[in-house]
Scaffold this motif. Structure first.
Motif, PDB file in Angstrom:
ATOM      1  N   LEU A   1       1.087 -10.875  -4.961  1.00 35.83           N
ATOM      2  CA  LEU A   1       0.161  -9.760  -4.802  1.00 35.83           C
ATOM      3  C   LEU A   1      -0.988 -10.230  -3.929  1.00 35.83           C
ATOM      4  N   THR A   2      -1.753  -9.289  -3.411  1.00 41.92           N
ATOM      5  CA  THR A   2      -2.892  -9.650  -2.579  1.00 41.92           C
ATOM      6  C   THR A   2      -4.087  -8.782  -2.952  1.00 41.92           C
ATOM      7  N   SER A   3      -5.280  -9.288  -2.714  1.00 42.56           N
ATOM      8  CA  SER A   3      -6.486  -8.475  -2.895  1.00 42.56           C
ATOM      9  C   SER A   3      -7.035  -8.029  -1.544  1.00 42.56           C
ATOM     10  N   GLU A   4      -6.320  -8.358  -0.478  1.00 41.63           N
ATOM     11  CA  GLU A   4      -6.782  -7.995   0.866  1.00 41.63           C
ATOM     12  C   GLU A   4      -6.718  -6.481   1.076  1.00 41.63           C
ATOM     13  N   VAL A   5      -7.767  -5.962   1.705  1.00 42.79           N
ATOM     14  CA  VAL A   5      -7.794  -4.539   2.043  1.00 42.79           C
ATOM     15  C   VAL A   5      -6.986  -4.343   3.320  1.00 42.79           C
ATOM     16  N   PRO A   6      -6.040  -3.396   3.329  1.00 46.51           N
ATOM     17  CA  PRO A   6      -5.236  -3.189   4.552  1.00 46.51           C
ATOM     18  C   PRO A   6      -6.117  -2.792   5.737  1.00 46.51           C
TER      19      PRO A   6
END
Length: 287
Positions: free
Chosen positions: A139-144
């Protein structure tokens, strides 16, 4: 990889991973939600989501504002929904994948809405975020990154129609259709529940708890199993799908589509609309 494109009901983690690796443009919708804490889903999304996923808020994006007489989650305005989807970059014919961590309870609403808008290429991730993680994916917490506006335009619905409270009331007498209620059995019976100021169900309805569409691993049961179950409940009648507010009823719509039984109509207001008028009849007990 399953090359049967587009995906229109379910997609497996394996197929989604292959699709993403192929570079095919996919719109991923994270539909995480908690009825008891409406902003919790957004927080959970920010902490960790599938790479590239955009957040779809049940109250704000997948419903319009309730007015006290039209249920807790009225259908969104079609033009407003189309504009929101374009803002996410959705293009005509682009594959959309919706997911959540609750067995597809909220993702199925997104699936139904896109089909209602005439978008064929939309599927729910079977097993959702838990299946993605269990398969070893991150999973990632990066904003697209920001995207250019898409060219999506609504078309003719690809799901059964919608019915009003008046239609449902008339059907109690006529008995032409079978109402299937997706709420859990205790709420259907009429046990006290904080979500329902009036307990019970629509007279003549049968209970099909949406979680019964899933196996022990949280994935949808086979088409054959779903077909046998729904066919027995319907006994040859067309289906009207209801729940608390027209959300988990969409889970039954998806299950019926998987089963090869399309065309079920949705009662969007569902129980929360039904009980807003004390003149409407209420039944309790098992169906």
């Amino acid at each position: 990889m399953n090359h049967k494109m587009p995906f229109e009901t379910l997609i497996s983690v394996t197929d989604l991973q292959a699709l993403l690796e192929s570079g095919t443009p996919v719109l991923l919708l994270d539909c995480e939600f908690d009825l008891a804490a409406p902003e919790k889903g957004r927080t959970v999304h920010a902490e960790g989501h599938l790479p590239g996923a955009r957040y779809a808020h049940l109250d704000n994006d997948l419903a319009s504002a309730p007015n006290g007489a039209n249920g807790r989650h009225p259908l969104p305005d079609r033009d407003a929904l189309a504009a929101w989807l374009r803002s996410l970059g959705l293009r005509k014919g682009q594959q959309v994948i919706a997911y959540d961590s609750n067995g597809g309870a909220w993702a199925a609403r997104a699936w139904w809405l896109l089909r209602w808008m005439g978008h064929r290429a939309v599927a729910v991730l079977d097993g959702g975020k838990p299946a993605w993680v269990a398969d070893g994916h991150d999973l990632t917490s990066e904003v697209p990154e920001a995207v250019n506006e898409g060219d999506f335009a609504p078309g003719d619905p690809l799901v059964g129609g919608i019915v009003s409270a008046q239609d449902v009331l008339g059907n109690i007498r006529a008995g032409a259709a079978q109402v299937l209620d997706a709420r859990d059995p205790s709420r259907f019976r009429g046990d006290a529940n904080p979500l329902d100021p009036v307990a019970g169900h629509i007279p003549g309805a049968r209970n099909r708890f949406f979680r019964d569409n899933l196996d022990g691993a949280g994935r949808f049961r086979s088409a054959e199993e779903l077909s046998a179950t729904f066919s027995a409940l319907l006994d040859g009648k067309p289906a009207v799908l209801s729940c608390g507010s027209g959300v988990t009823a969409c889970h039954n719509a998806l299950a019926m589509e998987i089963a090869g039984l399309p065309g079920a109509r949705l009662y969007p207001g569902s129980w929360s609309e039904w009980i807003s008028d004390p003149a409407r009849p209420v039944e309790t007990g098992e169906a």
